[in-house]
Design an enzyme around this catalytic site. Structure first.
Site, PDB file in Angstrom:
ATOM      1  N   ILE A   1       0.916  -1.234  -0.066  1.00  0.00           N
ATOM      2  CA  ILE A   1      -0.060  -0.113  -0.152  1.00  0.00           C
ATOM      3  C   ILE A   1       0.765   1.278  -0.042  1.00  0.00           C
ATOM      4  O   ILE A   1       0.676   2.081  -0.868  1.00  0.00           O
ATOM      5  CB  ILE A   1      -0.947  -0.036   1.167  1.00  0.00           C
TER       6      ILE A   1
ATOM      7  N   ARG B   1      -3.423   1.165  10.948  1.00  0.00           N
ATOM      8  CA  ARG B   1      -4.026   0.691  12.348  1.00  0.00           C
ATOM      9  C   ARG B   1      -3.900   1.807  13.211  1.00  0.00           C
ATOM     10  O   ARG B   1      -3.187   2.610  13.496  1.00  0.00           O
ATOM     11  CB  ARG B   1      -3.005  -0.553  12.904  1.00  0.00           C
TER      12      ARG B   1
ATOM     13  N   GLU C   1     -11.303   1.593  18.198  1.00  0.00           N
ATOM     14  CA  GLU C   1     -12.257   1.319  17.084  1.00  0.00           C
ATOM     15  C   GLU C   1     -13.081   0.045  17.222  1.00  0.00           C
ATOM     16  O   GLU C   1     -14.361   0.178  16.942  1.00  0.00           O
ATOM     17  CB  GLU C   1     -11.788   1.436  15.792  1.00  0.00           C
TER      18      GLU C   1
ATOM     19  N   HIS D   1     -12.887   2.567   8.998  1.00  0.00           N
ATOM     20  CA  HIS D   1     -12.321   1.577   8.610  1.00  0.00           C
ATOM     21  C   HIS D   1     -12.909   0.964   7.250  1.00  0.00           C
ATOM     22  O   HIS D   1     -13.333  -0.109   7.142  1.00  0.00           O
ATOM     23  CB  HIS D   1     -12.222   0.491   9.539  1.00  0.00           C
TER      24      HIS D   1
ATOM     25  N   PHE E   1     -10.481  -0.428   2.536  1.00  0.00           N
ATOM     26  CA  PHE E   1     -10.442  -1.616   1.792  1.00  0.00           C
ATOM     27  C   PHE E   1     -11.693  -1.922   1.161  1.00  0.00           C
ATOM     28  O   PHE E   1     -11.965  -2.808   0.172  1.00  0.00           O
ATOM     29  CB  PHE E   1     -10.485  -2.616   2.849  1.00  0.00           C
TER      30      PHE E   1
HETATM   31  P1  NAD Z   1       2.815  -4.696   3.670  1.00  0.00           P
HETATM   32  O1  NAD Z   1       3.204  -5.882   4.494  1.00  0.00           O
HETATM   33  O2  NAD Z   1       2.728  -5.052   2.169  1.00  0.00           O
HETATM   34  O3  NAD Z   1       3.585  -3.653   4.093  1.00  0.00           O
HETATM   35  C1  NAD Z   1       4.233  -3.145   5.311  1.00  0.00           C
HETATM   36  C2  NAD Z   1       5.407  -2.325   4.937  1.00  0.00           C
HETATM   37  O4  NAD Z   1       5.633  -1.860   6.425  1.00  0.00           O
HETATM   38  C3  NAD Z   1       6.429  -3.335   5.019  1.00  0.00           C
HETATM   39  O5  NAD Z   1       7.290  -2.881   3.753  1.00  0.00           O
HETATM   40  C4  NAD Z   1       7.376  -3.491   6.035  1.00  0.00           C
HETATM   41  O6  NAD Z   1       8.584  -3.704   5.743  1.00  0.00           O
HETATM   42  C5  NAD Z   1       7.102  -2.204   6.633  1.00  0.00           C
HETATM   43  N1  NAD Z   1       7.368  -2.158   8.199  1.00  0.00           N
HETATM   44  C6  NAD Z   1       7.377  -3.208   9.202  1.00  0.00           C
HETATM   45  N2  NAD Z   1       7.757  -2.578  10.073  1.00  0.00           N
HETATM   46  C7  NAD Z   1       8.144  -1.467  10.040  1.00  0.00           C
HETATM   47  C8  NAD Z   1       8.641  -0.199  10.919  1.00  0.00           C
HETATM   48  N3  NAD Z   1       9.110  -0.710  11.901  1.00  0.00           N
HETATM   49  N4  NAD Z   1       8.754   0.750  10.419  1.00  0.00           N
HETATM   50  C9  NAD Z   1       8.705   1.013   9.007  1.00  0.00           C
HETATM   51  N5  NAD Z   1       8.035   0.248   8.259  1.00  0.00           N
HETATM   52  C10 NAD Z   1       7.904  -1.014   8.666  1.00  0.00           C
HETATM   53  O7  NAD Z   1       1.463  -4.398   4.133  1.00  0.00           O
HETATM   54  P2  NAD Z   1       0.367  -3.576   3.297  1.00  0.00           P
HETATM   55  O8  NAD Z   1      -0.629  -4.509   2.457  1.00  0.00           O
HETATM   56  O9  NAD Z   1       0.953  -2.429   2.570  1.00  0.00           O
HETATM   57  O10 NAD Z   1      -0.491  -3.032   4.642  1.00  0.00           O
HETATM   58  C11 NAD Z   1       0.051  -2.132   5.423  1.00  0.00           C
HETATM   59  C12 NAD Z   1      -1.026  -1.870   6.565  1.00  0.00           C
HETATM   60  O11 NAD Z   1      -2.273  -1.362   6.115  1.00  0.00           O
HETATM   61  C13 NAD Z   1      -1.322  -3.162   7.130  1.00  0.00           C
HETATM   62  O12 NAD Z   1      -0.493  -3.509   8.070  1.00  0.00           O
HETATM   63  C14 NAD Z   1      -2.769  -3.154   7.631  1.00  0.00           C
HETATM   64  O13 NAD Z   1      -2.606  -2.880   9.141  1.00  0.00           O
HETATM   65  C15 NAD Z   1      -3.392  -1.973   7.046  1.00  0.00           C
HETATM   66  N6  NAD Z   1      -4.538  -2.022   6.164  1.00  0.00           N
HETATM   67  C16 NAD Z   1      -5.602  -1.200   6.399  1.00  0.00           C
HETATM   68  C17 NAD Z   1      -6.700  -1.606   5.672  1.00  0.00           C
HETATM   69  C18 NAD Z   1      -7.806  -0.449   5.730  1.00  0.00           C
HETATM   70  O14 NAD Z   1      -9.195  -0.795   5.442  1.00  0.00           O
HETATM   71  N7  NAD Z   1      -7.710   0.688   6.299  1.00  0.00           N
HETATM   72  C19 NAD Z   1      -6.973  -2.653   4.631  1.00  0.00           C
HETATM   73  C20 NAD Z   1      -5.971  -3.409   4.663  1.00  0.00           C
HETATM   74  C21 NAD Z   1      -4.414  -2.959   5.156  1.00  0.00           C
END
Ligand code: NAD
Length: 337
Positions: free
Chosen positions: A155, A235, A264, A296, A299
């Site tokens: 994302i 989150r 939430e 939320h 998605f």
């Molecule tokens: P992803 O696993 O592809 O990407 C997460 C990135 O964060 C990775 O590149 C990872 O290396 C990095 N990361 C891990 N620890 C870290 C740290 N300490 N500091 C900086 N970066 C760090 O995940 P994604 O699919 O891109 O999703 C990201 C987040 O979005 C998910 O964890 C989820 O909580 C959230 N999400 C929200 C919704 C929504 O509807 N609002 C939907 C899907 C996902």
């Protein structure tokens, strides 16, 4: 397999039933979320399916195990609500939907950013009242600003790319591993503290872990550029909400857009319009003119819901057939390095 789906809405049912035409599992849909009280509903099921705010702690897992459940399928990407160590100890497999349209969340994030910056949500409310005055609706051009993307996975990378190539922002990024494709288009990886001290717009896309818990806190807000804009679609607990409110009250923070909120689980996904909300912190957040909150929904596209249902049912079919679970979440895989 007999599968109980917790915390389901009509749209979950529609998309899961459509996808199940091929898989033919015995699906039972429950409206309540999974928690200590509702776990009893899983009696007689082989697998359960849950979402972001269901409680999958040690006690719940022990009950599930005693009931014969061997698989918990998360119909989401994040798994911070699951006690993975307990699941492994009890021999319960956890699967998730690792990617189900990162575009949906990235596009929503950009939408929130633009709406907040250009006060589109306030303008819409005014025009409905025949108020066409523009006072208080002045925005700031994104192109002239420095954006900071924390977490450049599926994302975050899309958001960084859009901000860089679409809007021409200076883009700073922070991640535990740099993405060379983003570096090639001029995104600069910097330490987290530097990003938070220099970015005019900060958008959060890292998972919730002990390291990222409250990464936006009083110190980060105190060091941020004046009138920083903060967007969180990842989150809720990435942000310390009390510090956020202090930053908004002092004027240090210029605007906040949230699709997620620390507490939430007590609010989102339900119609509470006839109830008195007991969460005073959330209610305070809603009073600020420069705060935009959605429940939320980043998605929530047709594409995402289809992929979520299909991937979840595919994992359940794999488990039933004894095939390897490609979307399994294990403790080992979540440990950095
Ligand atoms: P992803 O696993 O592809 O990407 C997460 C990135 O964060 C990775 O590149 C990872 O290396 C990095 N990361 C891990 N620890 C870290 C740290 N300490 N500091 C900086 N970066 C760090 O995940 P994604 O699919 O891109 O999703 C990201 C987040 O979005 C998910 O964890 C989820 O909580 C959230 N999400 C929200 C919704 C929504 O509807 N609002 C939907 C899907 C996902």
């Amino acid at each position: 397999m007999r599968v109980a789906l917790f915390g389901t809405k009509a749209y979950d049912r529609d998309f899961f039933e459509a996808a199940n035409a091929r898989h033919r599992h015995r699906l039972t849909f429950f409206e309540p979320r999974l928690d200590h009280a509702t776990v009893a509903l899983a009696e007689g099921q082989d697998a359960i399916c849950v979402f972001v705010n269901d409680c999958v702690d040690e006690t719940v897992l022990e009950t599930l195990r005693a009931q014969g459940v061997r698989l918990v399928a998360l119909r989401c990407a994040g798994y911070n609500n699951v006690d993975l160590a307990a699941a492994e100890r009890l021999g319960i497999a956890i699967v998730r939907v690792p990617a189900y349209s990162p575009e949906a969340i990235a596009e929503f994030t950009i939408g929130l950013m633009l709406a907040l910056d250009r006060r589109i949500h306030r303008a819409w409310a005014r025009v409905r009242e025949n108020n066409f005055a523009l006072d208080g609706l002045i925005g700031r051009t994104l192109a002239a600003r420095t954006a900071g993307v924390v977490g450049t996975g599926r994302i975050g990378a899309l958001v960084a790319r859009t901000l860089r190539l679409g809007f021409g922002c200076e883009v700073l990024a922070h991640d535990i591993a740099a993405d060379p494709d983003l570096e090639a288009i001029g995104v600069r990886y910097v330490p987290r503290e530097q990003l938070l001290a220099e970015a005019d717009v900060v958008t959060l896309h890292c998972p919730l872990t002990p390291d990222t818990h409250h990464l936006i806190d009083a110190e980060a807000i105190g060091n941020a550029p004046p009138r920083v804009m903060i967007v969180n679609t990842s989150r809720g607990a990435l942000i310390d909400t009390t510090s956020l409110i202090e930053g908004l009250k002092s004027g240090r923070i210029g605007g906040v857009a949230l699709d997620v909120y620390e507490q939430e689980a007590d609010l989102f996904f339900e119609d509470l319009s006839n109830q008195v909300i007991q969460d005073d912190v959330f209610q305070r957040l809603l009073t600020f003119p420069n705060v935009l909150i959605t429940g939320h929904q980043a998605f929530l596209t047709e594409e995402s819901l289809s992929v979520i249902a299909e991937t979840t049912l595919e994992s359940i079919s794999d488990a039933e057939a004894g095939r390897p679970l490609s979307n399994r979440v294990t403790l080992a895989a979540t440990r950095p390095g």
